[in-house]
Design an enzyme around this catalytic site. Structure first.
Site, PDB file in Angstrom:
ATOM      1  N   ASN A 141       0.783  -1.237   0.000  1.00 26.12           N
ATOM      2  CA  ASN A 141       0.000   0.000   0.000  1.00 26.12           C
ATOM      3  C   ASN A 141       0.814   1.287   0.000  1.00 26.12           C
ATOM      4  O   ASN A 141       0.402   2.273  -0.595  1.00 26.12           O
ATOM      5  CB  ASN A 141      -0.930   0.003   1.224  1.00 26.12           C
ATOM      6  CG  ASN A 141      -1.762   1.255   1.310  1.00 26.12           C
ATOM      7  OD1 ASN A 141      -2.567   1.529   0.418  1.00 26.12           O
ATOM      8  ND2 ASN A 141      -1.539   2.055   2.344  1.00 26.12           N
ATOM      9  N   ASP A 200       1.012   6.831  -0.358  1.00 29.38           N
ATOM     10  CA  ASP A 200       0.057   5.836  -0.857  1.00 29.38           C
ATOM     11  C   ASP A 200       0.279   5.548  -2.342  1.00 29.38           C
ATOM     12  O   ASP A 200       0.023   6.389  -3.210  1.00 29.38           O
ATOM     13  CB  ASP A 200      -1.367   6.348  -0.621  1.00 29.38           C
ATOM     14  CG  ASP A 200      -2.356   5.211  -0.604  1.00 29.38           C
ATOM     15  OD1 ASP A 200      -2.388   4.473   0.397  1.00 29.38           O
ATOM     16  OD2 ASP A 200      -3.072   5.041  -1.613  1.00 29.38           O
ATOM     17  N   ASP A 231      -0.104  -6.682   4.532  1.00 30.63           N
ATOM     18  CA  ASP A 231      -0.422  -5.511   5.340  1.00 30.63           C
ATOM     19  C   ASP A 231      -1.445  -4.618   4.632  1.00 30.63           C
ATOM     20  O   ASP A 231      -1.508  -4.595   3.395  1.00 30.63           O
ATOM     21  CB  ASP A 231       0.895  -4.723   5.542  1.00 30.63           C
ATOM     22  CG  ASP A 231       0.780  -3.616   6.555  1.00 30.63           C
ATOM     23  OD1 ASP A 231       0.615  -3.934   7.744  1.00 30.63           O
ATOM     24  OD2 ASP A 231       0.864  -2.433   6.170  1.00 30.63           O
ATOM     25  N   LYS A 234      -7.029  -3.614   3.067  1.00 30.99           N
ATOM     26  CA  LYS A 234      -8.259  -2.887   2.720  1.00 30.99           C
ATOM     27  C   LYS A 234      -7.971  -1.509   2.110  1.00 30.99           C
ATOM     28  O   LYS A 234      -8.878  -0.815   1.676  1.00 30.99           O
ATOM     29  CB  LYS A 234      -9.156  -2.738   3.951  1.00 30.99           C
ATOM     30  CG  LYS A 234      -8.676  -1.720   4.983  1.00 30.99           C
ATOM     31  CD  LYS A 234      -9.646  -1.676   6.159  1.00 30.99           C
ATOM     32  CE  LYS A 234      -9.513  -0.410   6.963  1.00 30.99           C
ATOM     33  NZ  LYS A 234     -10.353  -0.399   8.170  1.00 30.99           N
ATOM     34  N   HIS A 235      -6.672  -1.147   2.099  1.00 33.52           N
ATOM     35  CA  HIS A 235      -6.309   0.167   1.567  1.00 33.52           C
ATOM     36  C   HIS A 235      -5.946   0.129   0.087  1.00 33.52           C
ATOM     37  O   HIS A 235      -5.425   1.098  -0.457  1.00 33.52           O
ATOM     38  CB  HIS A 235      -5.160   0.766   2.386  1.00 33.52           C
ATOM     39  CG  HIS A 235      -5.571   1.034   3.813  1.00 33.52           C
ATOM     40  ND1 HIS A 235      -6.197   2.191   4.188  1.00 33.52           N
ATOM     41  CD2 HIS A 235      -5.480   0.274   4.929  1.00 33.52           C
ATOM     42  CE1 HIS A 235      -6.455   2.148   5.492  1.00 33.52           C
ATOM     43  NE2 HIS A 235      -6.035   0.986   5.960  1.00 33.52           N
ATOM     44  N   GLU A 255      -4.446  -8.424   5.928  1.00 32.83           N
ATOM     45  CA  GLU A 255      -4.811  -7.714   7.157  1.00 32.83           C
ATOM     46  C   GLU A 255      -5.875  -6.694   6.797  1.00 32.83           C
ATOM     47  O   GLU A 255      -5.603  -5.721   6.088  1.00 32.83           O
ATOM     48  CB  GLU A 255      -3.596  -6.985   7.756  1.00 32.83           C
ATOM     49  CG  GLU A 255      -3.946  -6.265   9.045  1.00 32.83           C
ATOM     50  CD  GLU A 255      -3.465  -4.817   9.132  1.00 32.83           C
ATOM     51  OE1 GLU A 255      -3.540  -4.233  10.205  1.00 32.83           O
ATOM     52  OE2 GLU A 255      -3.029  -4.252   8.103  1.00 32.83           O
ATOM     53  N   ARG A 370       5.419  -4.390  22.085  1.00 35.97           N
ATOM     54  CA  ARG A 370       6.493  -4.945  21.250  1.00 35.97           C
ATOM     55  C   ARG A 370       7.750  -5.179  22.081  1.00 35.97           C
ATOM     56  O   ARG A 370       8.868  -4.850  21.689  1.00 35.97           O
ATOM     57  CB  ARG A 370       6.755  -4.001  20.080  1.00 35.97           C
ATOM     58  CG  ARG A 370       5.522  -3.880  19.178  1.00 35.97           C
ATOM     59  CD  ARG A 370       5.507  -2.643  18.343  1.00 35.97           C
ATOM     60  NE  ARG A 370       4.298  -2.599  17.501  1.00 35.97           N
ATOM     61  CZ  ARG A 370       4.156  -1.844  16.439  1.00 35.97           C
ATOM     62  NH1 ARG A 370       5.137  -1.039  16.074  1.00 35.97           N
ATOM     63  NH2 ARG A 370       3.045  -1.867  15.736  1.00 35.97           N
TER      64      ARG A 370
END
Ligand code: ABC
Ligand code: CA
Length: 536
Positions: A141, A200, A231, A234-235, A255, A370
């Site tokens: 993305n 993007d 990753d 949906k973008h 994801e 993390r």
């Protein structure tokens, strides 16, 4: 069993050349998720501190993972998802350094903080030798270039630093996603913020699409990758994905960070697999406290099963990941924790465990979730390590005993306000959210015909046995809010790795894992027999 392997070998080699790993080959797997920078140091030391709040590289490497494959495999995992491997920006940004790997700058180079090309190859070879799969995390993305001198001015972005998309026109015009319900914004505006905008990529452009398709094909081949975690799926427009996944030639899980099943289901059509976020929301809510709603969890799971392309199979079930607060940052009631952890392992999905959960880590939001694993000394005596071990082993035993285990959907046998009985024959999981301090006399009522009449049933979490009623029903008292994981004693092998003292099954039962035979096959490959072929 052993006799069959040499005859299987040519077919396996061929399969390996054509396709890295098919979705079907992933069904019975169990995944351990690793943030490479935080898992293990190359020199095996454990004393080096890692301050999560600094958001800087802490020193974990691919070699570190290679050196600790025993730790992962001994818990019963046969796949590892590693964080992105490509070269990232080197800058210190408003959000620290790119230790997580999601800020790519050159997709054709590796991130040398994690080691060399040889180190990555060595990791994959070592994994395959053990019969384990590698799932690679990839980002399509966006790529990243940092605003100059700490400014928030998009005009200062230097795209020429990015490889191979070095022009502003390779990206969508800048806009911030302000409305997640506006799908055009979600796909064509930028995630991140002005302090660190994630450029993007113009994934509507034909040349860019072709370049990305070639890139994924190459990286999968080059490193013998067995599967992908995609990753920010949906973008990017949905119709980008089918060709991309076909070009990768391997199983992929997208994801899609959403609590909406219908929205997420659409991505199972174009990618194949997704991370089952829509079930994660009610899962977390269900076990946060005795007030949690178990029937909402069951309802959501059924809805997901109906709407996803392959049911819940080929989706990833998880309780934690690197983006969400760890479960133990919400509650440290060990009964609730053990119940919640069990869900992914008794589900139709492929279970995923985020590193550190087995050590009882409690970090809340990013970056606190993390933590470095090395200070734990990779202690295998921890209660949750054993919990995970038993759940993985029980699942493998059930798969070995029932050839349709990974294709026949789970069912809910009984349900009450605080109890849930999940059935995936021959496995029966008893879940509750009454919590550790509950003194109420609660029972799980398992209906007739669930077990064979009068057969011995083992709770594999403590190896205690019970006897089913003549009609195959069973009534089990909840103790200290703990879950139970039941298997007929006949399914457990005396020479296996699970409750062997009460096991009633023979050698050919669950004890001899398919993992062992795979290890043998990959052992041959690792020894060089198939090496040349594999690089075809
Ligand atoms: C950094 C800092 C953070 C800081 C952030 C602004 O910048 O570390 O502390 O808050 C990587 C790094 C991160 C980094 C980001 C941004 O890059 O790991 O540390 O954050 O620079 C993936 C990865 C993730 C990765 C990226 C970027 C994407 O798993 O690790 O982050 O490559 C969106 C995306 C999702 C993405 C996620 C981080 O952002 O869709 O792919 N994850 C709603 C939206 C979601 C959105 C989410 C963001 O908000 O619907 O699309 O995710 O928080 C409600 C929740 C909502 C939720 C909805 C579904 O449900 O309250 O937040 O989602 O209940
Ligand atoms: Ca996009």
């Amino acid at each position: 069993m052993f006799g069959k392997i040499p005859t299987l070998l040519p077919a396996l080699l061929l399969a390996r050349c054509v396709l890295s790993a098919t979705p079907d080959e992933w069904r019975g797997r169990s995944i351990y998720q690793v943030v490479t920078d935080r898992f293990a140091l190359a020199d095996n030391s454990t004393s080096q501190p890692c301050d999560v709040s600094a958001r800087k590289y802490c020193g974990g490497t691919w070699k570190g993972i290679t050196n600790h494959l025993d730790y992962i495999q001994n818990m019963g995992f046969d796949a590892v998802w590693i964080s992105p491997v490509v070269e990232n920006i080197e800058n210190e940004t408003a959000y620290g350094e790119a230790y997580h790997g999601y800020w790519a700058q050159d997709i054709y180079s590796l991130n040398n903080h994690f080691g060399s090309k040889d180190d990555l190859n060595e990791l994959v070879t070592a994994m395959h030798f053990r019969g384990m799969y590698l799932m690679l995390d990839i980002v399509v993305n966006h790529l990243v270039s940092v605003p100059k001198n700490g400014s928030t001015d998009i005009q200062t972005l230097d795209f020429s630093l990015i490889q191979p998309f070095s022009n502003a026109s390779d990206y969508h015009p800048y806009c911030e996603i302000t409305d997640y319900n506006n799908q055009t914004d979600v796909e064509q505006c930028w995630i991140g913020d002005k302090k660190l905008p994630l450029a993007d990529l113009n994934t509507e452009d034909k040349d860019i699409v072709n370049t990305m398709n070639e890139w994924v094909k190459d990286i999968v081949k080059k490193y013998n990758v067995d599967g992908l975690r995609i990753d920010t799926a949906k973008h990017i427009r949905k119709d980008f994905w089918p060709e991309f996944v076909a070009s990768a030639g391997t199983f992929a899980m997208g994801e899609v960070l959403s609590d909406n099943t219908t929205y997420t289901a659409a991505y199972t059509e174009v990618i194949g697999g997704v991370l089952d976020y829509p079930t994660w929301f009610p899962l977390t809510a269900a076990f946060t406290s005795p007030k949690g709603n178990l029937s909402a969890l069951a309802t959501s799971a059924v809805q997901a099963r109906k709407q996803y392309k392959n049911g819940a199979f080929l989706t990833g079930a998880f309780l934690e990941n690197h983006d969400q607060p760890r479960f133990q940052s919400i509650t440290q009631d060990q009964a609730l924790v053990k119940n919640a952890m069990m869900w992914p392992f008794v589900h139709d999905s492929i279970p995923i465990l985020y590193y550190g959960q087995e050590q009882g880590y409690t970090g809340n939001n990013d970056p606190n979730n993390r933590e470095a694993l090395w200070p734990s000394n990779f202690d295998t005596s921890k209660p949750l390590v054993n919990h995970v071990k038993a759940m993985n082993a029980a699942r493998k035993a059930a798969i070995a005993a029932n050839s349709s285990y990974t294709t026949a959907p789970m069912s809910f046998l009984a349900q009450s306000d605080n109890g849930l009985v999940v059935s995936k024959p021959p496995l029966v999981a008893l879940l509750t959210n009454v919590g550790n301090s509950s003194t109420a006399a609660t029972t799980w009522d398992i209906p007739a015909s669930t077990f064979k009449g009068s057969e011995t049933v083992v709770n594999v979490l403590d190896c205690k046995t019970m006897t089913a009623a003549p009609d195959g029903s069973l009534h089990v008292r909840v103790q200290g809010g703990m879950p139970q994981l039941l298997l007929p004693g006949s399914v457990l092998s005396k020479s296996g790795n699970l409750c062997t003292k009460v096991a009633a099954g023979g050698k050919s039962g669950a004890g001899f894992s398919t993992q062992a035979s795979w290890s043998l096959v990959w052992g041959f490959l690792g020894l060089g027999l198939g090496k040349a072929l594999m690089h075809m």
